[in-house]
Scaffold this active site. Structure first.
Site, PDB file in Angstrom:
ATOM      1  N   GLU A   1      30.984  34.486   9.010  1.00 31.24           N
ATOM      2  CA  GLU A   1      31.843  33.969   9.910  1.00 31.24           C
ATOM      3  C   GLU A   1      31.203  33.000  10.905  1.00 31.24           C
ATOM      4  O   GLU A   1      31.866  31.836  11.355  1.00 31.24           O
ATOM      5  CB  GLU A   1      32.219  35.104  10.706  1.00 31.24           C
ATOM      6  CG  GLU A   1      32.906  34.917  12.052  1.00 31.24           C
ATOM      7  CD  GLU A   1      32.652  35.989  13.065  1.00 31.24           C
ATOM      8  OE1 GLU A   1      32.628  35.866  14.374  1.00 31.24           O
ATOM      9  OE2 GLU A   1      32.410  37.162  12.822  1.00 31.24           O
TER      10      GLU A   1
ATOM     11  N   ASP B   1      32.866  29.221  11.459  1.00 29.66           N
ATOM     12  CA  ASP B   1      33.246  28.896  12.754  1.00 29.66           C
ATOM     13  C   ASP B   1      32.836  27.299  12.934  1.00 29.66           C
ATOM     14  O   ASP B   1      33.746  26.385  13.563  1.00 29.66           O
ATOM     15  CB  ASP B   1      32.615  29.868  13.736  1.00 29.66           C
ATOM     16  CG  ASP B   1      32.862  29.328  15.178  1.00 29.66           C
ATOM     17  OD1 ASP B   1      34.252  29.019  15.374  1.00 29.66           O
ATOM     18  OD2 ASP B   1      32.097  29.278  16.009  1.00 29.66           O
TER      19      ASP B   1
ATOM     20  N   ASP C   1      38.198  36.182  12.301  1.00 25.40           N
ATOM     21  CA  ASP C   1      36.899  36.186  11.743  1.00 25.40           C
ATOM     22  C   ASP C   1      36.503  36.210  10.308  1.00 25.40           C
ATOM     23  O   ASP C   1      35.997  35.589   9.550  1.00 25.40           O
ATOM     24  CB  ASP C   1      35.969  37.641  12.322  1.00 25.40           C
ATOM     25  CG  ASP C   1      35.778  37.369  13.849  1.00 25.40           C
ATOM     26  OD1 ASP C   1      35.867  36.399  14.391  1.00 25.40           O
ATOM     27  OD2 ASP C   1      35.417  38.566  14.298  1.00 25.40           O
TER      28      ASP C   1
ATOM     29  N   GLU D   1      37.432  32.721   9.092  1.00 24.70           N
ATOM     30  CA  GLU D   1      35.909  31.823   9.232  1.00 24.70           C
ATOM     31  C   GLU D   1      35.139  32.039   8.151  1.00 24.70           C
ATOM     32  O   GLU D   1      34.375  31.334   7.598  1.00 24.70           O
ATOM     33  CB  GLU D   1      35.519  32.097  10.577  1.00 24.70           C
ATOM     34  CG  GLU D   1      36.385  31.480  11.762  1.00 24.70           C
ATOM     35  CD  GLU D   1      35.887  31.821  12.894  1.00 24.70           C
ATOM     36  OE1 GLU D   1      36.138  31.273  13.933  1.00 24.70           O
ATOM     37  OE2 GLU D   1      35.079  32.924  13.325  1.00 24.70           O
TER      38      GLU D   1
END
Length: 224
Positions: free
Chosen positions: A40, A44, A113, A116
C-alpha cells in the site's frame, strides 16, 4: 477470499507472474502478518507520481496549487474507494474475523488501501511500464473529465478564506449525530459562525464529508 483473484487481474488487464504477491496485496493486516501494508505504501507513491505526471502534461498553464488540488481530488481516499468498488475489489479481500463481522470489505479506508497495494504489487511484479499502463487505464475516465476550473478549493477552504478576508472569526464544526452501523455511518455536522446567529447542517458518510457539506451550505447563506 470470496472470489477468484484471476477475475480481478483480468479486469485490471494484467497477468501476475507471482501470484503470491497478488494475494498478499489482497490481504488485510487483520488476516495475518504477511499483509498488504508495505505494498500500500508503494502503491500510494506510485499513483501520486503517475497522476502528477499526467496532469503536468495535460495542463501546461496550471500553477502548482491548481495541479495539487486536481491530484488530491483524484487520489483521495473516497476516489480510490470508488474505483475499488467499480472493480468489486471487496469481493477479493482476505480479512480477519473481526473485519468480516463489521463489514470491512465495504469500508472506504480498506478498499482504498487495497487498491494502492494491488497497484504496488503490479509495479513489483511487472515493472514501471506495466504499472503505468494499469494506473492510467483505471483513471482514464476521471482524467479526461477533470478540468482546472473544476479543481477549485473545497467548501471548507473557501469559507475559511472568505471569512479571513473580512477579518471574521473562523467557523466551528460540531458533530451533532452519528447514525448507522460502523461500516455504514451517517455523520451530521453543524457549521456555526461565532460572530453571527446563523448555522448550517451538513450530512455525509464521513465527518469530513459532512463538514464539507455544512461549509457549502454556509457559503450559500453568507453570500446571499
Amino acid at each position: 477470499m470470496n472470489a477468484e483473484p484471476r477475475r480481478l487481474a483480468l479486469m485490471l488487464g494484467y497477468s501476475f507472474q507471482c501470484v503470491a504477491l497478488f494475494e498478499q496485496a489482497l490481504t488485510h493486516r487483520s488476516a495475518g502478518a504477511l499483509n498488504n501494508e508495505r505494498l500500500e505504501f508503494l502503491g500510494d507513491a506510485l499513483i501520486g507520481f503517475l497522476i502528477a505526471e499526467v496532469l503536468l502534461e495535460k495542463f501546461p498553464d496550471a500553477n502548482e496549487g491548481t495541479l495539487s488540488r486536481m491530484r488530491a481530488s483524484l487520489v483521495k481516499r473516497e476516489s480510490l474507494a470508488e474505483l475499488a468498488r467499480e472493480l468489486k475489489l471487496g469481493d477479493y479481500l482476505r480479512l480477519g474475523a473481526g473485519e468480516l463481522r463489521t463489514g470491512g470489505h465495504a469500508r472506504d479506508s480498506i478498499l482504498a488501501d487495497a487498491l494502492e497495494a494491488v497497484l504496488g504489487a503490479i509495479y513489483l511484479d511487472g515493472g514501471f511500464i506495466a504499472a503505468r499502463h494499469v494506473v492510467l487505464a483505471l483513471f482514464a475516465h476521471r482524467l479526461n473529465a477533470i478540468s482546472a476550473t473544476q479543481s477549485e478549493k473545497d467548501p471548507k477552504t473557501q469559507l475559511q478564506e472568505w471569512l479571513q478576508s473580512r477579518r471574521r472569526a473562523l467557523p466551528e464544526y460540531i458533530v451533532v449525530a452519528v447514525n448507522g452501523d460502523q461500516h455504514n455511518q451517517l455523520f451530521t455536522v453543524r457549521c456555526q459562525l461565532s460572530d453571527a446567529l446563523i448555522s448550517s447542517i451538513g450530512t455525509g458518510s464521513s465527518r469530513r464529508r459532512a463538514e464539507q457539506s455544512a461549509a457549502e451550505l454556509m457559503l450559500e447563506q453568507i453570500k446571499i
